[in-house]
Enzyme design. Structure first.
Site, PDB file in Angstrom:
ATOM      1  N   ARG A 225       1.535 -17.815  69.825  1.00  0.00           N
ATOM      2  CA  ARG A 225       2.568 -17.127  70.467  1.00  0.00           C
ATOM      3  C   ARG A 225       2.505 -18.088  71.805  1.00  0.00           C
ATOM      4  NH1 ARG A 225       4.471 -16.354  66.251  1.00  0.00           N
ATOM      5  NH2 ARG A 225       5.304 -14.418  65.161  1.00  0.00           N
ATOM      6  N   HIS A 273       8.753 -24.253  66.984  1.00  0.00           N
ATOM      7  CA  HIS A 273       8.229 -23.143  66.375  1.00  0.00           C
ATOM      8  C   HIS A 273       8.577 -23.369  64.844  1.00  0.00           C
ATOM      9  CE1 HIS A 273       7.561 -18.488  66.660  1.00  0.00           C
ATOM     10  NE2 HIS A 273       6.960 -19.129  65.506  1.00  0.00           N
TER      11      HIS A 273
HETATM   12  P1  NDP Z   1      -3.874 -11.787  60.897  1.00  0.00           P
HETATM   13  O1  NDP Z   1      -3.674 -10.374  61.394  1.00  0.00           O
HETATM   14  O2  NDP Z   1      -4.341 -11.749  59.639  1.00  0.00           O
HETATM   15  O3  NDP Z   1      -4.975 -12.399  61.767  1.00  0.00           O
HETATM   16  C1  NDP Z   1      -5.337 -12.005  63.159  1.00  0.00           C
HETATM   17  C2  NDP Z   1      -6.567 -12.338  63.791  1.00  0.00           C
HETATM   18  O4  NDP Z   1      -6.671 -12.571  65.181  1.00  0.00           O
HETATM   19  C3  NDP Z   1      -7.678 -11.683  63.112  1.00  0.00           C
HETATM   20  O5  NDP Z   1      -8.826 -12.274  62.836  1.00  0.00           O
HETATM   21  C4  NDP Z   1      -8.099 -10.801  64.464  1.00  0.00           C
HETATM   22  O6  NDP Z   1      -9.296 -10.174  64.495  1.00  0.00           O
HETATM   23  C5  NDP Z   1      -7.889 -11.701  65.464  1.00  0.00           C
HETATM   24  N1  NDP Z   1      -7.689 -10.924  66.732  1.00  0.00           N
HETATM   25  C6  NDP Z   1      -6.664 -10.153  67.118  1.00  0.00           C
HETATM   26  N2  NDP Z   1      -6.504  -9.547  68.393  1.00  0.00           N
HETATM   27  C7  NDP Z   1      -7.852 -10.073  68.737  1.00  0.00           C
HETATM   28  C8  NDP Z   1      -8.781  -9.948  70.006  1.00  0.00           C
HETATM   29  N3  NDP Z   1      -8.084  -9.132  70.859  1.00  0.00           N
HETATM   30  N4  NDP Z   1      -9.496 -10.533  70.126  1.00  0.00           N
HETATM   31  C9  NDP Z   1     -10.277 -11.281  69.141  1.00  0.00           C
HETATM   32  N5  NDP Z   1      -9.485 -11.538  68.063  1.00  0.00           N
HETATM   33  C10 NDP Z   1      -8.433 -11.076  67.843  1.00  0.00           C
HETATM   34  O7  NDP Z   1      -2.729 -12.761  61.278  1.00  0.00           O
HETATM   35  P2  NDP Z   1      -2.333 -14.049  60.632  1.00  0.00           P
HETATM   36  O8  NDP Z   1      -3.760 -15.138  60.586  1.00  0.00           O
HETATM   37  O9  NDP Z   1      -1.451 -14.045  59.224  1.00  0.00           O
HETATM   38  O10 NDP Z   1      -1.511 -14.861  61.814  1.00  0.00           O
HETATM   39  C11 NDP Z   1      -1.804 -15.062  63.116  1.00  0.00           C
HETATM   40  C12 NDP Z   1      -0.515 -15.628  63.785  1.00  0.00           C
HETATM   41  O11 NDP Z   1      -0.139 -16.818  63.558  1.00  0.00           O
HETATM   42  C13 NDP Z   1       0.498 -14.629  63.843  1.00  0.00           C
HETATM   43  O12 NDP Z   1       0.471 -13.319  64.452  1.00  0.00           O
HETATM   44  C14 NDP Z   1       1.639 -15.502  64.571  1.00  0.00           C
HETATM   45  O13 NDP Z   1       1.703 -14.963  65.928  1.00  0.00           O
HETATM   46  C15 NDP Z   1       1.250 -16.793  64.292  1.00  0.00           C
HETATM   47  N6  NDP Z   1       1.967 -17.538  63.174  1.00  0.00           N
HETATM   48  C16 NDP Z   1       2.783 -18.388  63.923  1.00  0.00           C
HETATM   49  C17 NDP Z   1       3.576 -19.296  62.984  1.00  0.00           C
HETATM   50  C18 NDP Z   1       4.496 -20.622  63.369  1.00  0.00           C
HETATM   51  O14 NDP Z   1       5.148 -20.853  62.802  1.00  0.00           O
HETATM   52  N7  NDP Z   1       3.948 -21.092  64.698  1.00  0.00           N
HETATM   53  C19 NDP Z   1       3.772 -19.034  61.617  1.00  0.00           C
HETATM   54  C20 NDP Z   1       2.603 -17.991  61.177  1.00  0.00           C
HETATM   55  C21 NDP Z   1       2.039 -17.167  62.109  1.00  0.00           C
HETATM   56  P3  NDP Z   1     -10.128  -9.305  63.434  1.00  0.00           P
HETATM   57  O15 NDP Z   1     -10.025 -10.239  61.938  1.00  0.00           O
HETATM   58  O16 NDP Z   1     -11.277  -8.764  63.980  1.00  0.00           O
HETATM   59  O17 NDP Z   1      -9.022  -8.160  63.061  1.00  0.00           O
HETATM   60  C1  OXD Z   2       5.447 -16.150  62.034  1.00  0.00           C
HETATM   61  C2  OXD Z   2       6.126 -17.051  62.655  1.00  0.00           C
HETATM   62  O1  OXD Z   2       4.795 -15.109  62.574  1.00  0.00           O
HETATM   63  O2  OXD Z   2       6.928 -17.894  62.168  1.00  0.00           O
HETATM   64  O3  OXD Z   2       5.448 -16.114  60.827  1.00  0.00           O
HETATM   65  O4  OXD Z   2       5.752 -17.155  64.047  1.00  0.00           O
END
Ligand code: NDP
Ligand code: OXD
Length: 310
Positions: A225, A273
């Site tokens: 983000r 995005h």
């Molecule tokens: P998940 O919820 O599966 O994974 C999130 C990861 O971040 C986990 O490993 C989690 O740790 C880690 N995390 C969260 N908070 C912290 C913290 N405070 N410190 C350290 N690690 C942390 O999410 P996804 O992989 O499915 O998606 C990730 C992000 O990608 C989405 O939230 C979105 O913002 C972004 N995204 C962007 C897109 C785009 O088009 N640009 C499309 C799709 C997604 P733990 O495993 O220990 O819980």
């Molecule tokens: C998502 C994104 O969170 O598109 O899936 O950013």
């Protein structure tokens, strides 16, 4: 019959409607601007709901994000707090993210931005090249998408590290976790990829101090983000050369305002995005499964922990 109200920021509305009609005809889909009797609405599938509307649906049982992230939904001050929120874990979204990440890692690894700039000056210069095994790639966030990207990069021979909130043990990934390990992780990440969710803990995580912790000449890829990065600090780090280049898909303000210095920075690639788009073909069946599970009173797949923020 579940009644799903739908709001997408994209132009794929017709495609969504056809997908539901074909794959889940038992779900009645209504468009956001034609909600009918709002007391009949049981499910909401939204990207960026207008404030106030969800709170007006007295029988809403579930809010489903049209993306993997949910910050835009959890942020809504008048979101009905008793209604659970689910997010998308969608194979198509994962493929898109892996493509975006691998493409940009290879671009930086093979110094394509430098060759592009050379071409503009008609310069024929061969640059030093390393093996992928000699290139450390760090991934912030080892969730659904982070792990898929790690696996793809490992298959290409890269030396992959990852950072998460909780401890992990992932084949061939150097795993770091928790705030105490962040600087050690960053210090080894020659190409840093941000795939974190936006939460109060991760907001602004890539500011002056953490950018300075990266090795000199590091590259940044942000597809998490926009608010993860303090843009003024990134511009400073790019200006000094400490960060050699960045591929940015997300921004503090979207669309990125016209005239913003990131648009015209020679070492920055801006995309709107689009790292991954939510496509009805793969996301439709996932959403139908979520709705069916909720209807049957079963545990809701991919339910978000609203307190944790992801
Ligand atoms: P998940 O919820 O599966 O994974 C999130 C990861 O971040 C986990 O490993 C989690 O740790 C880690 N995390 C969260 N908070 C912290 C913290 N405070 N410190 C350290 N690690 C942390 O999410 P996804 O992989 O499915 O998606 C990730 C992000 O990608 C989405 O939230 C979105 O913002 C972004 N995204 C962007 C897109 C785009 O088009 N640009 C499309 C799709 C997604 P733990 O495993 O220990 O819980
Ligand atoms: C998502 C994104 O969170 O598109 O899936 O950013």
């Amino acid at each position: 019959m579940p009644v799903l109200i739908f709001r997408s920021g994209s132009d794929r509305t017709q495609w969504w409607l056809e997908t539901f009609r074909e794959r889940a005809p038992e779900i009645e889909v209504r468009l956001w601007n034609e909600p009918g009797d709002v007391s009949e609405v049981t499910h909401a599938l939204v990207w960026d709901p207008e404030p106030g509307i969800l709170a007006k649906m007295p029988n809403l049982k579930l809010i489903i994000s049209l993306g993997a992230g949910v910050d835009h939904i959890l942020d809504q001050v008048d979101r009905p707090p008793h209604v659970p929120v689910a997010r998308l874990v969608d194979p198509g979204l994962k493929i898109g993210m892996v493509e975006y990440v691998v493409y940009n890692v290879l671009r930086f690894h093979r110094r394509m931005p430098d060759y592009r700039q050379q071409q503009e000056k008609q310069l024929w210069i061969e640059r030093y090249q390393t093996l992928p095994s000699e290139r450390r790639v760090g991934i912030l966030g080892l969730g659904e998408i982070g792990v898929a990207c790690a696996q793809a990069l490992i298959a290409l021979g890269f030396d992959v590290l990852g950072w998460s909130r909780t401890k992990k043990d992932i084949h061939k990934v150097g795993c770091f976790y928790g705030d105490e390990a962040l600087k050690a992780f960053l210090g080894q990440s020659e190409i840093l990829i941000c795939l974190l969710p936006l939460t109060p803990e991760t907001n602004g995580i890539l500011g002056k101090i953490h950018l300075a912790a990266l090795p000199a000449g590091a590259y940044l890829i942000n597809a998490g983000r926009g608010a993860h990065v303090i843009e003024a600090d990134l511009l400073e780090a790019l200006g000094s050369g400490h960060i050699a280049g960045a591929a940015l898909d997300v921004f503090q303000t979207e669309p990125l305002p016209k005239g913003h210095p990131l648009w015209s920075h020679a070492n920055v690639t801006v995309t709107p995005h689009i790292a991954a788009l939510t496509l009805p073909t793969t996301a439709g069946p996932v959403i139908a499964d979520i709705v069916h599970a909720a209807q049957a009173g079963k545990p809701i797949p991919h339910r978000v922990n609203a307190k944790r923020g992801y």
